[in-house]
Design a protein around this motif. Structure first.
Motif, mmCIF file in Angstrom:
data_model
loop_
_atom_site.group_PDB
_atom_site.id
_atom_site.type_symbol
_atom_site.label_atom_id
_atom_site.label_comp_id
_atom_site.label_asym_id
_atom_site.label_seq_id
_atom_site.Cartn_x
_atom_site.Cartn_y
_atom_site.Cartn_z
ATOM 1 N N PHE A 1 1.026 -0.971 -0.059
ATOM 2 C CA PHE A 1 -0.003 -0.022 0.096
ATOM 3 C C PHE A 1 0.924 1.314 0.053
ATOM 4 N N TYR A 2 2.156 1.138 0.507
ATOM 5 C CA TYR A 2 2.934 2.478 0.849
ATOM 6 C C TYR A 2 4.176 2.539 -0.143
ATOM 7 N N PRO B 1 -14.907 5.707 4.925
ATOM 8 C CA PRO B 1 -16.309 5.349 4.163
ATOM 9 C C PRO B 1 -16.971 6.629 3.998
ATOM 10 N N SER C 1 -11.637 -0.666 6.721
ATOM 11 C CA SER C 1 -11.913 0.868 6.397
ATOM 12 C C SER C 1 -11.912 1.751 7.252
ATOM 13 N N GLY C 2 -11.710 2.959 6.742
ATOM 14 C CA GLY C 2 -11.475 4.292 7.340
ATOM 15 C C GLY C 2 -10.135 4.174 8.352
ATOM 16 N N ASP C 3 -10.175 5.138 9.014
ATOM 17 C CA ASP C 3 -8.699 5.681 9.637
ATOM 18 C C ASP C 3 -8.244 4.578 10.969
ATOM 19 N N THR C 4 -6.965 5.150 11.486
ATOM 20 C CA THR C 4 -6.518 4.386 12.402
ATOM 21 C C THR C 4 -6.434 4.884 13.758
ATOM 22 N N SER C 5 -7.184 4.372 14.659
ATOM 23 C CA SER C 5 -6.997 4.886 15.969
ATOM 24 C C SER C 5 -7.256 3.823 16.991
ATOM 25 N N TYR D 1 0.674 2.378 10.971
ATOM 26 C CA TYR D 1 0.395 3.823 10.463
ATOM 27 C C TYR D 1 -0.779 4.318 11.163
ATOM 28 N N GLU D 2 -0.550 5.272 12.039
ATOM 29 C CA GLU D 2 -1.709 5.656 12.721
ATOM 30 C C GLU D 2 -1.888 7.062 12.632
ATOM 31 N N ASN D 3 -3.263 7.349 12.371
ATOM 32 C CA ASN D 3 -3.611 8.919 12.087
ATOM 33 C C ASN D 3 -4.402 9.588 12.597
ATOM 34 N N ALA D 4 -5.169 9.091 13.655
ATOM 35 C CA ALA D 4 -6.499 9.761 14.302
ATOM 36 C C ALA D 4 -6.248 9.758 15.805
ATOM 37 N N GLU E 1 -5.799 8.159 5.343
ATOM 38 C CA GLU E 1 -6.762 7.195 4.908
ATOM 39 C C GLU E 1 -7.979 7.437 4.451
ATOM 40 N N CYS E 2 -8.730 7.330 3.423
ATOM 41 C CA CYS E 2 -9.904 7.352 3.025
ATOM 42 C C CYS E 2 -10.730 6.864 4.025
ATOM 43 N N SER F 1 -8.211 -0.619 9.487
ATOM 44 C CA SER F 1 -8.229 0.502 8.735
ATOM 45 C C SER F 1 -7.972 0.269 7.239
ATOM 46 N N GLN F 2 -8.150 1.329 6.293
ATOM 47 C CA GLN F 2 -8.152 0.998 4.995
ATOM 48 C C GLN F 2 -6.861 0.610 4.684
ATOM 49 N N SER F 3 -5.626 1.122 5.254
ATOM 50 C CA SER F 3 -4.251 0.678 4.579
ATOM 51 C C SER F 3 -4.225 -0.774 4.977
#
Lengths: 538, 354
Positions: free
Chosen positions: A46-47, B193, A422-426, A449-452, B190-191, A372-374
């Motif tokens: 993915f990266y 939903p 799906s979605g972000d990483t928390s 990879y964390e983003n939230a 990341e996208c 998450s999506q990644s």
């Protein structure tokens, strides 16, 4: 867990002749190497692009190889090392002349044979292709290529399926001139060959064909095995076919290949992709579905799973036995085709068997899955990261009497069930929720990879420690992050261990051992890879 | 399909119209960059991006960029889409957005070369799309009507210079020099939903509003937006901070003294809710901003049943383009003006307090 490994090898650690410099450099290089070989597949993630992956893998291999080639060779033999890593490992070993090492030279020859034999055929042929590309043609290389091809039980099948790749590999090993001579000589019957010609055949073909020898009927009593004229004929026919001479071949598949150009039904014994190639050239009025129906008995185990969608669309029933596939592959399949009770049962059996082989058991395990999506992964390995995470979840849960698994978006998940990323990483809230259930250990299955927001997980781990909770927290990363030459950690105080399949969990333990005690770690490595027989006497 | 150009006509809308039907999702934050996802149930699948439909891209002369849409949907070429190719051909980028009818082929002779001393034309094929770096977009839009393939060379030279990259008029030198950093941005955000857009912030300053016709469209263009367009701005922010690696700790941090897991759990939830509210208030602050729309063209595709207009939007803080069907916003790309990026006040949240 480190002690479990160390006690098995305690007596051997004095026998290893590591220098001080090697001791100093090994932990870092070995850690980076394990991060690479456990997950690298030679595909993009993915990266990272394929090229970036290749560059990072190359660096990790080079660093460990430069420190000690025997440690490097043994490390390639560890369970859980990917085929891709083994492929480039053997390529590296063959490229360079052996000069020293902590083990005798015969260890390397035996290890290389074992490594190559463990590779899937396509991977082995890719390796031979790399050797040709880089003009590696020393005696060891020639011997390896010829014995692995000409001595293979499945040579006839390979000859029709990988004809061109075999031709390239054999030509590389023999050289163009010898190949040309062989083609002419093999066209003659054995009786019509001169002594010199017979010697050429013996020297270049027959002596490598040991693997296909068959017992003589009258020799079975004294258990002696001899090459029969028929077995040599078998190899010679395959070589002739590979070199482009189809005239007079009598072996079933070789003759079928020749005849199927005019008679479609003769292709029933050919591999489906070979027959598909013939169909597109010689039988344009036939469909791919007809090829699938004709050749379905020839599908390999791997193909049976990969053609299910096509088979369903074409109305062809292809037998599929989920017990024959590894858990990661089954999850990837289940994402595409749907989960069934049979797959679920196969996953359960595999997880329980894998958990039983691990040197640890827990009362209560917490598993936090990054959904998450990644975790979908790159197009070329779609859903492999989440499939690996789910297979790990099952094994880790099976190590305990009681297990709680939750996803990064707060869903509680049962073993052997799919989780759609799906979605972000928390991950922080999930970690706290798991810790509240008082587990013996928490495993976080994440690509790192964390983003939230970024950093919250690490901050939470620090807060947990300040509160006084010392529950071990481990991160397993089912994706290779080439840009950091290793796996990406969620927290400075949590060691991230790379893993591409559940059976590779042991690699993380070895990495930790080498970091804490190089000698014991290397001894454990040699012990784990069953090369103890090559160790010099204490 | 037909296209028509009217005399310059101007309309005024507010940013809230651009965001109609969207809600702010959970803020994503890594280093200098923050992203507020815009989520919506509105999905208009009549429109696709060049990435989605694997469009053939080509150049026929310097400054003319062509698109062949092989799909049966209308293709919206994102504003400032560009192509850096590995051929001996001059890389090109659009100076504005474009619309190509289903199964249509369209050439834009207002495109810009982004690789100065390179000859050759891009052969028809499918290539990775980029969206011009944020700092170049305002210039490109200003010159959108100029038929001069060299029009961005000076701007690219200045842009490269700012990053210490040599290579006058060669955008690919910047992309090569910062490849690793740019790739990381794609990895880190990341996208989510239902996401159809985003408000992008660098160091808490709003630097752009983006909206797509559908979730699929958004997913296909997001890597290009986050990588070259906004990623370049984050690198600039890092440069402005003395090239220090970005602080990877959360902006609102947990207090040091925490007594129990229950307390920790509620603090994490509370900070998350504060951050959500902060994201919403950031959006709210923008809603009333008036946008002046200058009409560019109308494109109609009867087979698909779509008639859209392209307008160039300018406001005190943003300059970009919107594509509308009647009053409905189909697509919008509104990067902040460079003046606004430079002038925005430091808006970091107050430290968390119980």
């Amino acid at each position: 867990m480190q002690n479990l490994i160390a006690t098995q090898v305690e007596g051997r650690k004095q026998t290893l002749g590591l220098t001080e410099t090697q001791r100093e450099l090994l932990p870092l290089a070995f850690g980076s190497f394990l991060d690479s070989v456990a997950t690298a597949t030679g595909r993009g993630t993915f990266y990272n692009s394929r090229e970036e992956q290749a560059a990072a893998v190359e660096a990790a291999h080079r660093d460990l190889f430069d420190i000690d080639r025997d440690v490097y060779t043994a490390a390639l033999m560890l369970p859980g090392v990917t085929d891709y890593s083994r492929q480039i490992g053997v390529w590296r070993l063959l490229q360079t002349t052996r000069d020293g090492g902590i083990l005798p030279a015969e260890f390397e020859a035996a290890a290389m044979t074992q490594l190559v034999r463990g590779l899937p055929t396509q991977r082995m042929l890719k390796l031979f292709g790399m050797l040709r590309r880089d003009r590696v043609n020393n005696a060891r290389t020639r011997r390896l290529i010829l014995s692995e091809i000409l001595g293979a039980d499945g040579l006839e099948f390979w000859a029709v399926k990988y004809r061109e790749k075999l031709r390239v590999a054999l030509t590389h090993a023999w050289g163009r001139r010898t190949t040309s001579i062989l083609r002419s000589v093999l066209a003659k019957s054995p009786d019509a060959r001169t002594e010199k010609e017979a010697q050429i055949v013996r020297q270049n073909v027959t002596r490598f064909a040991g693997g296909v020898s068959v017992p003589l009927a009258d020799a079975s009593k004294n258990a002696s095995w001899k090459h029969t004229p028929r077995s040599f004929d078998h190899v010679e026919q395959c070589v002739r076919f590979v070199l482009g001479d189809e005239e007079g071949v009598t072996l079933d598949r070789l003759a079928a290949y020749r005849d199927a150009k005019s008679d479609f039904d003769r292709g029933a014994v050919l591999p489906p992709e070979t027959m598909e190639g013939l169909r597109s050239r010689f039988h344009k009025d036939r469909t791919s579905a007809e090829v699938l129906a004709l050749t379905k008995s020839q599908l390999t185990t791997g193909q049976k799973i990969s053609v299910q969608r096509k088979a369903a669309q074409s109305g062809v029933e292809v037998e599929f036995d989920p017990t024959k596939y590894d858990a990661v592959r089954l999850y990837v399949y289940a994402f595409e085709m749907g989960m069934t009770d049979a797959i679920r049962q196969a996953l359960r059996n595999k997880a329980e068997a894998a958990a039983a082989r691990l040197p640890v058991q827990f009362e209560r395990v917490g598993v936090l899955i990054d959904a998450s999506q990644s975790m979908l992964g790159h197009d070329t390995q779609a859903r492999r990261p989440i499939a690996t995470a789910l297979a790990l979840r099952d094994v880790l849960s099976a190590t305990a009497d009681d297990a709680v698994a939750i996803t990064s978006d707060g869903r509680t998940t049962d073993s052997y069930e799919l989780v759609e990323p799906s979605g972000d990483t928390s991950l922080a809230a999930g970690l706290v929720r798991l810790l509240k259930s008082d587990p013996d250990v928490v495993f976080v299955l994440s690509d790192g990879y964390e983003n939230a927001p970024a950093g919250r997980f690490g901050e939470t781990v620090a807060a947990v420690r300040r509160i006084g909770i010392q529950t071990p927290i481990h991160q397993f990363t089912p994706v290779f992050a080439a840009e950091s030459q290793g796996v990406r950690t969620l927290s400075d105080s949590v060691v991230a261990m790379p893993v591409s399949k559940p059976e590779a969990i042991g690699l993380g333990l070895l990495k930790a051992l080498i970091e804490s005690d190089v000698d014991r770690g290397v001894a454990a490595l040699l012990g784990m890879t069953k090369v103890a027989g090559y160790l010099p006497a204490a | 399909m037909f296209r028509k150009r009217k005399k310059a006509a101007s309309t005024r809308i507010e940013v809230r119209e651009v965001l109609r039907g969207c809600e702010a999702g959970r803020l994503q934050s890594v280093g200098y960059m923050q992203v507020i996802p815009l989520v919506s149930d509105l999905n208009d699948d009549r429109f696709v991006s060049p990435v989605q439909c694997d469009a053939d891209v080509y150049t026929t002369s310097y400054g003319t960029l062509g698109f062949r849409n092989t799909s049966d949907s209308v293709m919206i070429v994102p504003c400032h889409a560009g192509y850096v190719v590995k051929q001996h051909a001059q890389d090109h980028a659009m100076a504005h957005a474009g619309v190509v009818a289903a199964a249509g082929d369209r050439r834009y002779d207002t495109a810009a070369c982004i690789q100065a001393s390179q000859g050759g034309f891009i052969q028809k094929g499918s290539y990775r799309m980029l969206i011009l770096p944020h700092a170049l977009r305002e210039q490109a839009l200003r010159k959108r009507s100029e038929k001069n393939y060299q029009k961005l060379w000076d701007d690219i030279s200045v842009f490269n210079q700012r990053f210490g990259v040599t290579g006058q008029g060669h955008l690919e030198y910047f992309l090569k020099a910062f490849k690793k950093e740019l790739d990381e941005f794609v990895a880190e955000f990341e996208c989510v939903p239902r996401q159809v857009g985003a408000i992008v912030l660098i160091d808490d300053r709003v630097v752009g509003i983006e909206r797509a016709p559908s979730h699929a469209y958004w997913q296909s263009i997001w890597p290009s937006l986050i990588r070259e367009c906004y990623g370049s701005l984050a690198i600039e922010a890092a440069k402005a901070n003395g090239d220090r690696p970005p602080d990877r700790s959360p902006r609102v941090q947990l207090p040091v003294e925490i007594a129990s897991l229950d307390e920790l759990e509620s603090l994490i939830a509370e900070i998350a809710s504060q951050e959500d509210e902060r994201a919403r208030s950031t959006v709210r602050e923008l809603l009333g901003e008036p946008l002046d729309l200058q009409y560019e063209e109308t494109v109609s595709d009867r087979r698909v049943g779509a008639e859209v207009t392209i307008d160039t939007a300018t406001s005190e803080h943003f300059t970009g383009q919107v594509i509308r069907e009647g009053d409905k916003i189909v697509y919008a790309s509104l990067p902040a003006t460079s003046a606004f990026v430079k002038s925005q006040e430091w808006t970091r949240a107050e430290p968390f307090a119980i």
